[in-house]
Design a protein around this motif. Structure first.
Motif, mmCIF file in Angstrom:
data_model
loop_
_atom_site.group_PDB
_atom_site.id
_atom_site.type_symbol
_atom_site.label_atom_id
_atom_site.label_comp_id
_atom_site.label_asym_id
_atom_site.label_seq_id
_atom_site.Cartn_x
_atom_site.Cartn_y
_atom_site.Cartn_z
ATOM 1 N N ALA A 47 4.083 -3.704 -4.632
ATOM 2 C CA ALA A 47 4.584 -3.091 -3.398
ATOM 3 C C ALA A 47 3.981 -1.714 -3.182
ATOM 4 O O ALA A 47 3.558 -1.367 -2.075
ATOM 5 N N VAL A 48 3.911 -0.906 -4.240
ATOM 6 C CA VAL A 48 3.337 0.436 -4.127
ATOM 7 C C VAL A 48 1.846 0.339 -3.808
ATOM 8 O O VAL A 48 1.318 1.081 -2.967
ATOM 9 N N ALA A 49 1.147 -0.585 -4.477
ATOM 10 C CA ALA A 49 -0.290 -0.748 -4.246
ATOM 11 C C ALA A 49 -0.571 -1.197 -2.813
ATOM 12 O O ALA A 49 -1.535 -0.753 -2.187
ATOM 13 N N ALA A 50 0.289 -2.064 -2.289
ATOM 14 C CA ALA A 50 0.092 -2.562 -0.928
ATOM 15 C C ALA A 50 0.372 -1.484 0.112
ATOM 16 O O ALA A 50 -0.360 -1.348 1.095
ATOM 17 N N GLU A 51 1.419 -0.704 -0.110
ATOM 18 C CA GLU A 51 1.811 0.315 0.865
ATOM 19 C C GLU A 51 1.041 1.613 0.694
ATOM 20 O O GLU A 51 1.036 2.468 1.579
ATOM 21 N N ARG A 52 0.413 1.792 -0.490
ATOM 22 C CA ARG A 52 -0.280 3.047 -0.816
ATOM 23 C C ARG A 52 0.684 4.242 -0.728
ATOM 24 O O ARG A 52 0.281 5.353 -0.408
ATOM 25 N N SER A 53 1.952 3.969 -1.042
ATOM 26 C CA SER A 53 2.952 5.026 -0.932
ATOM 27 C C SER A 53 4.214 4.598 -1.665
ATOM 28 O O SER A 53 4.718 3.487 -1.453
ATOM 29 N N PHE A 54 4.740 5.495 -2.525
ATOM 30 C CA PHE A 54 6.006 5.223 -3.194
ATOM 31 C C PHE A 54 7.151 5.251 -2.177
ATOM 32 O O PHE A 54 8.103 4.477 -2.274
ATOM 33 N N THR A 55 7.067 6.137 -1.194
ATOM 34 C CA THR A 55 8.132 6.265 -0.208
ATOM 35 C C THR A 55 8.273 4.998 0.620
ATOM 36 O O THR A 55 9.371 4.452 0.787
ATOM 37 N N ARG A 56 7.157 4.493 1.157
ATOM 38 C CA ARG A 56 7.212 3.283 1.979
ATOM 39 C C ARG A 56 7.582 2.061 1.147
ATOM 40 O O ARG A 56 8.329 1.194 1.599
ATOM 41 N N ALA A 57 7.047 1.988 -0.080
ATOM 42 C CA ALA A 57 7.366 0.851 -0.945
ATOM 43 C C ALA A 57 8.841 0.848 -1.316
ATOM 44 O O ALA A 57 9.486 -0.206 -1.369
ATOM 45 N N ALA B 92 11.312 2.039 0.439
ATOM 46 C CA ALA B 92 12.069 1.612 1.617
ATOM 47 C C ALA B 92 11.984 0.104 1.798
ATOM 48 O O ALA B 92 12.971 -0.551 2.146
ATOM 49 N N LYS B 93 10.814 -0.454 1.528
ATOM 50 C CA LYS B 93 10.618 -1.893 1.680
ATOM 51 C C LYS B 93 11.433 -2.668 0.662
ATOM 52 O O LYS B 93 11.983 -3.741 0.967
ATOM 53 N N LEU B 94 11.529 -2.141 -0.565
ATOM 54 C CA LEU B 94 12.243 -2.831 -1.631
ATOM 55 C C LEU B 94 13.725 -2.481 -1.681
ATOM 56 O O LEU B 94 14.478 -3.095 -2.442
ATOM 57 N N GLY B 95 14.120 -1.489 -0.892
ATOM 58 C CA GLY B 95 15.518 -1.077 -0.906
ATOM 59 C C GLY B 95 15.904 -0.315 -2.153
ATOM 60 O O GLY B 95 17.041 -0.411 -2.635
ATOM 61 N N LYS B 96 14.960 0.459 -2.706
ATOM 62 C CA LYS B 96 15.213 1.253 -3.899
ATOM 63 C C LYS B 96 14.960 2.725 -3.593
ATOM 64 O O LYS B 96 14.347 3.075 -2.589
ATOM 65 N N SER B 97 15.416 3.574 -4.495
ATOM 66 C CA SER B 97 15.095 4.991 -4.360
ATOM 67 C C SER B 97 13.677 5.225 -4.842
ATOM 68 O O SER B 97 13.141 4.471 -5.666
ATOM 69 N N GLN B 98 13.058 6.283 -4.348
ATOM 70 C CA GLN B 98 11.681 6.590 -4.739
ATOM 71 C C GLN B 98 11.595 6.905 -6.228
ATOM 72 O O GLN B 98 10.660 6.490 -6.914
#
Length: 297
Positions: A14-24, A26-32
């Motif tokens: 998810a992080v690799a796809a979004e290139r962002s911990f913040t966006r990933a 949000a997508k996974l429903g977890k905290s950064q």
């Protein structure tokens, strides 16, 4: 492989796809912070760094790219198998993700999707509009829509539209100020509206053909953009010549709002095809959609 491994690998993807911990996150429903901890735990367990982190971006390392190359098709096959379980239900259901160009979406997909989705309310379709050549396996799409001449050899392709033609057009007000071009070489003397390719970043060379003669013209002009609908609107306002799909301007030409030129240099070519990996396990919903979209002349 235990459950924690799957959780950690999914977080990394998810992080690799979004290139962002913040966006990933949000997508996974977890905290950064929780997501960052999960990825660090995976890196510690593997003994290699998978992501390069800066204040502005996140990108996979060489090891991360190698892991992604293995994970993406493997997890894609798992997702497809899970989706195929809908075959056991009374009604076909599930999400189908398709990458397509704007023109193909408007002229080929939407006319079919409207009645199709009404008939199968449990099926969902997500369209991603992108004129570039998307890697549907890496980006986890079920299928893509592209011109027949641009299809990869390892894909199954189903024709979903008729032959197409391009058209060179300009407004009457433009031709009041400029002569009608008779040959592709004459375009060098015209103000042409360039199309910037989203995938490669360069300008699209106008591809013209007459009999055995094929010409790729690098045109020049005062305006460029990355959207063909804008090119049509600019041509209507007399900005310059546009090179677009014939169907995009047919009504404007019929009403005399645009004048078509070099028509004998724009022969028909292979139309749109739906393509997907040959090894893909197709769900009942996907099979139904392919059959609905299949072009019948």
């Amino acid at each position: 492989m235990d459950r924690d491994d799957l959780v950690d690998l999914n977080a990394f993807m998810a992080v690799a796809a979004e290139r962002s911990f913040t966006r990933a996150a949000a997508k996974l429903g977890k905290s950064q912070s929780a997501l960052s901890h999960t990825v660090r735990r995976l890196e510690t367990r593997l003994g290699v760094r998978l992501l390069t982190r800066t204040t502005r971006s996140v990108a996979p390392t060489a090891a991360g790219e190698r892991l992604l190359a293995t994970l993406t098709p493997a997890l894609g096959m798992i997702d497809a198998e899970i989706a195929s379980l809908s075959d056991l239900r009374d009604k076909p259901r599930g999400m189908i993700r398709i990458t397509t160009s704007e023109h193909a979406a408007e002229t080929v997909l939407l006319p079919v999707l409207a009645p199709f989705l009404a008939e199968y309310p449990e099926i969902q379709v997500e369209l991603s509009i992108d004129s570039g050549l998307t890697d549907i396996v890496t980006d986890q799409f079920d299928a893509g829509v592209r011109l027949g001449e641009a299809l990869a050899k390892d894909m199954i392709a189903a024709r979903i539209g008729p032959d197409l033609r391009m058209a060179v057009v300009g407004s009457p007000s433009y031709f009041d100020r400029h002569p009608i071009p008779k040959t592709p070489q004459d375009l060098a003397q015209h103000n042409c509206i360039n199309l910037r390719l989203r995938s490669a970043g360069g300008m699209y060379a106008w591809e013209l053909e007459q009999g055995d003669r094929e010409v790729r013209v690098r045109v020049d002009g005062q305006m460029s953009c990355n959207n063909t609908a804008t090119i049509v609107r600019a041509a209507l306002r007399g900005v310059g010549l546009g090179f677009v799909m014939e169907s995009s301007v047919a009504e404007h030409v019929r009403r005399g709002e645009l004048t078509r030129v070099l028509e004998d240099w724009c022969p028909p070519f292979a139309g749109y095809h739906l393509y997907y990996p040959s090894r893909r396990q197709s769900s009942a919903a996907f099979v139904l959609l392919v059959n609905a979209l299949r072009y019948r002349s």
